[in-house]
Design a protein around this motif. Structure first.
Motif, PDB file in Angstrom:
ATOM      1  N   MET A   1      56.598   6.840  -2.144  1.00 59.68           N
ATOM      2  CA  MET A   1      55.194   6.617  -2.510  1.00 59.68           C
ATOM      3  C   MET A   1      54.701   7.763  -3.383  1.00 59.68           C
ATOM      4  SD  MET A   1      51.839   6.169  -0.038  1.00 59.68           S
ATOM      5  CE  MET A   1      52.102   4.423   0.318  1.00 59.68           C
ATOM      6  N   GLU A   2      54.061   7.404  -4.484  1.00 61.09           N
ATOM      7  CA  GLU A   2      53.467   8.384  -5.377  1.00 61.09           C
ATOM      8  C   GLU A   2      51.966   8.479  -5.085  1.00 61.09           C
ATOM      9  OE1 GLU A   2      55.334  10.145  -7.746  1.00 61.09           O
ATOM     10  OE2 GLU A   2      56.979   9.195  -6.631  1.00 61.09           O
ATOM     11  N   ILE A   3      51.464   9.703  -5.029  1.00 60.53           N
ATOM     12  CA  ILE A   3      50.053   9.930  -4.709  1.00 60.53           C
ATOM     13  C   ILE A   3      49.479  10.939  -5.691  1.00 60.53           C
ATOM     14  CG2 ILE A   3      48.398  10.763  -2.991  1.00 60.53           C
ATOM     15  CD1 ILE A   3      50.553  10.014  -0.851  1.00 60.53           C
ATOM     16  N   LYS A   4      48.392  10.558  -6.334  1.00 62.59           N
ATOM     17  CA  LYS A   4      47.678  11.463  -7.231  1.00 62.59           C
ATOM     18  C   LYS A   4      46.265  11.666  -6.697  1.00 62.59           C
ATOM     19  CE  LYS A   4      46.380  13.743 -10.951  1.00 62.59           C
ATOM     20  NZ  LYS A   4      46.819  15.139 -11.193  1.00 62.59           N
ATOM     21  N   LYS A   5      45.911  12.921  -6.465  1.00 62.59           N
ATOM     22  CA  LYS A   5      44.565  13.239  -5.976  1.00 62.59           C
ATOM     23  C   LYS A   5      43.723  13.813  -7.108  1.00 62.59           C
ATOM     24  CE  LYS A   5      43.672  16.934  -3.355  1.00 62.59           C
ATOM     25  NZ  LYS A   5      43.583  17.810  -2.147  1.00 62.59           N
ATOM     26  N   PHE A   6      42.525  13.270  -7.254  1.00 63.43           N
ATOM     27  CA  PHE A   6      41.531  13.809  -8.174  1.00 63.43           C
ATOM     28  C   PHE A   6      40.373  14.369  -7.348  1.00 63.43           C
ATOM     29  CE2 PHE A   6      43.707  10.485 -10.477  1.00 63.43           C
ATOM     30  CZ  PHE A   6      43.823  10.955 -11.779  1.00 63.43           C
ATOM     31  N   GLU A   7      39.787  15.443  -7.818  1.00 61.43           N
ATOM     32  CA  GLU A   7      38.571  15.963  -7.181  1.00 61.43           C
ATOM     33  C   GLU A   7      37.418  15.716  -8.143  1.00 61.43           C
ATOM     34  OE1 GLU A   7      38.374  19.666  -4.459  1.00 61.43           O
ATOM     35  OE2 GLU A   7      37.584  20.330  -6.386  1.00 61.43           O
ATOM     36  N   PHE A   8      36.499  14.843  -7.719  1.00 59.78           N
ATOM     37  CA  PHE A   8      35.440  14.375  -8.601  1.00 59.78           C
ATOM     38  C   PHE A   8      34.051  14.697  -8.049  1.00 59.78           C
ATOM     39  CE2 PHE A   8      38.314  10.711 -10.215  1.00 59.78           C
ATOM     40  CZ  PHE A   8      38.728  11.467 -11.300  1.00 59.78           C
ATOM     41  N   ASN A   9      33.081  14.670  -8.930  1.00 60.68           N
ATOM     42  CA  ASN A   9      31.639  14.723  -8.704  1.00 60.68           C
ATOM     43  C   ASN A   9      31.164  16.021  -8.041  1.00 60.68           C
ATOM     44  OD1 ASN A   9      31.184  14.168  -5.718  1.00 60.68           O
ATOM     45  ND2 ASN A   9      32.163  12.201  -6.205  1.00 60.68           N
ATOM     46  N   PRO A  10      29.851  16.239  -8.003  1.00 59.72           N
ATOM     47  CA  PRO A  10      29.336  17.534  -7.546  1.00 59.72           C
ATOM     48  C   PRO A  10      29.547  17.835  -6.068  1.00 59.72           C
ATOM     49  CG  PRO A  10      27.720  16.426  -8.936  1.00 59.72           C
ATOM     50  CD  PRO A  10      28.790  15.420  -8.626  1.00 59.72           C
ATOM     51  N   PHE A  11      30.048  16.878  -5.263  1.00 66.41           N
ATOM     52  CA  PHE A  11      30.039  17.119  -3.815  1.00 66.41           C
ATOM     53  C   PHE A  11      31.135  18.057  -3.266  1.00 66.41           C
ATOM     54  CE2 PHE A  11      26.964  13.762  -4.156  1.00 66.41           C
ATOM     55  CZ  PHE A  11      26.037  14.116  -3.209  1.00 66.41           C
ATOM     56  N   PRO A  12      32.323  18.216  -3.712  1.00 65.57           N
ATOM     57  CA  PRO A  12      33.216  17.369  -4.504  1.00 65.57           C
ATOM     58  C   PRO A  12      34.058  16.481  -3.571  1.00 65.57           C
ATOM     59  CG  PRO A  12      34.151  19.543  -4.278  1.00 65.57           C
ATOM     60  CD  PRO A  12      32.881  19.547  -3.481  1.00 65.57           C
ATOM     61  N   GLU A  13      34.502  15.349  -4.117  1.00 62.37           N
ATOM     62  CA  GLU A  13      35.147  14.291  -3.323  1.00 62.37           C
ATOM     63  C   GLU A  13      36.551  14.018  -3.845  1.00 62.37           C
ATOM     64  OE1 GLU A  13      36.274   9.944  -3.283  1.00 62.37           O
ATOM     65  OE2 GLU A  13      35.696  11.244  -4.963  1.00 62.37           O
ATOM     66  N   ASN A  14      37.444  13.638  -2.925  1.00 58.87           N
ATOM     67  CA  ASN A  14      38.818  13.313  -3.298  1.00 58.87           C
ATOM     68  C   ASN A  14      38.980  11.817  -3.556  1.00 58.87           C
ATOM     69  OD1 ASN A  14      39.599  15.996  -2.885  1.00 58.87           O
ATOM     70  ND2 ASN A  14      40.169  15.620  -0.750  1.00 58.87           N
ATOM     71  N   THR A  15      39.439  11.499  -4.756  1.00 61.48           N
ATOM     72  CA  THR A  15      39.800  10.129  -5.130  1.00 61.48           C
ATOM     73  C   THR A  15      41.318  10.065  -5.232  1.00 61.48           C
ATOM     74  OG1 THR A  15      37.755   9.666  -6.349  1.00 61.48           O
ATOM     75  CG2 THR A  15      39.712   8.419  -7.004  1.00 61.48           C
ATOM     76  N   TYR A  16      41.905   8.982  -4.715  1.00 65.83           N
ATOM     77  CA  TYR A  16      43.359   8.864  -4.692  1.00 65.83           C
ATOM     78  C   TYR A  16      43.841   7.627  -5.446  1.00 65.83           C
ATOM     79  CZ  TYR A  16      43.018  12.273  -0.891  1.00 65.83           C
ATOM     80  OH  TYR A  16      42.740  13.399  -0.147  1.00 65.83           O
TER      81      TYR A  16
END
Length: 213
Positions: A1-16
């Motif tokens: 399984m491939e997983i890419k984590k992004f850290e977005f927005n001012p809160f900041p939040e993890n998008t996968y």
């Protein structure tokens, strides 16, 4: 399984972004992209990797985890999938954003497909099972892959902490009970990917989390 984590927005939040490298089938969990460059970063990564996103999943419907849901839904022509128990949060999202001095980047979209405990998804050779763990929000969901031994938990569980329970529909008792009865039944080496902050494991949280030991 491939997983890419992004850290977005001012809160900041993890998008996968989660996908099978052989079939290129994938899912997005909690599209939190807020700024234009964040949206381009997420869509550009999908395009560059050639990932066929099958599902746009939300662990819950607090605004920081869904800023980008309207954009991704339109860009990929797929519906938002979440628990009906969190649907009430959509109507108050504009007001919630204004409390933080923010404007929503796009008008919230309705849930296109309801999911809850026991819902399953397939991406290539991987199964994604849905576990309902309310308490942070009434409809908080965890997405668990037994083959990859990973769990995407949103704001249910963090390294050394748990989700806040003072928001509408929250319940400390529900949250702690759900974590202990459902998540702590998973293998100890299950990697936990949270909605904020670093990864952890089920075994580590059993031994070290002060809210749960």
């Amino acid at each position: 399984m491939e997983i890419k984590k992004f850290e977005f927005n001012p809160f900041p939040e993890n998008t996968y972004i989660v996908w099978d490298k052989d079939t290129k089938e994938g899912i997005i969990i909690d599209a939190g992209c807020y700024y234009t460059d964040e949206k381009k970063s997420l869509s550009g990564y999908i395009q560059n990797k050639g990932i066929n996103i099958k599902h746009l999943l939300a662990t819950h419907l607090h605004l920081d985890h869904n800023f980008g849901s309207p954009y991704i839904s339109k860009y990929l022509n797929i519906p938002l999938e979440a628990s009906q128990k969190d649907e009430f949060l959509l109507s108050g999202m504009k007001e919630q954003a204004s409390m933080f001095g923010m404007q929503l980047p796009d008008e919230p979209i309705p849930i296109g497909h309801y999911i809850d405990e026991g819902s399953e998804f397939r991406i290539g050779k991987y199964t994604i099972r849905t576990i309902a763990v309310p308490g942070h929000s009434p409809g908080s969901l965890v997405y668990y892959s037994p083959e990859a031994q990973v769990a995407f938990v949103g704001d249910v569980l963090f390294q050394g902490s748990i989700g806040r329970t003072d928001l509408p529909g929250g319940s400390y008792t529900q949250l702690v009970t759900g974590i202990k009865e459902k998540l702590f039944s998973l293998p100890n080496d299950t990697i936990v990917f949270s909605g904020h902050g670093p990864e952890t494991t089920i075994g580590y949280e059993k031994e070290n989390n002060p809210y749960l030991t």
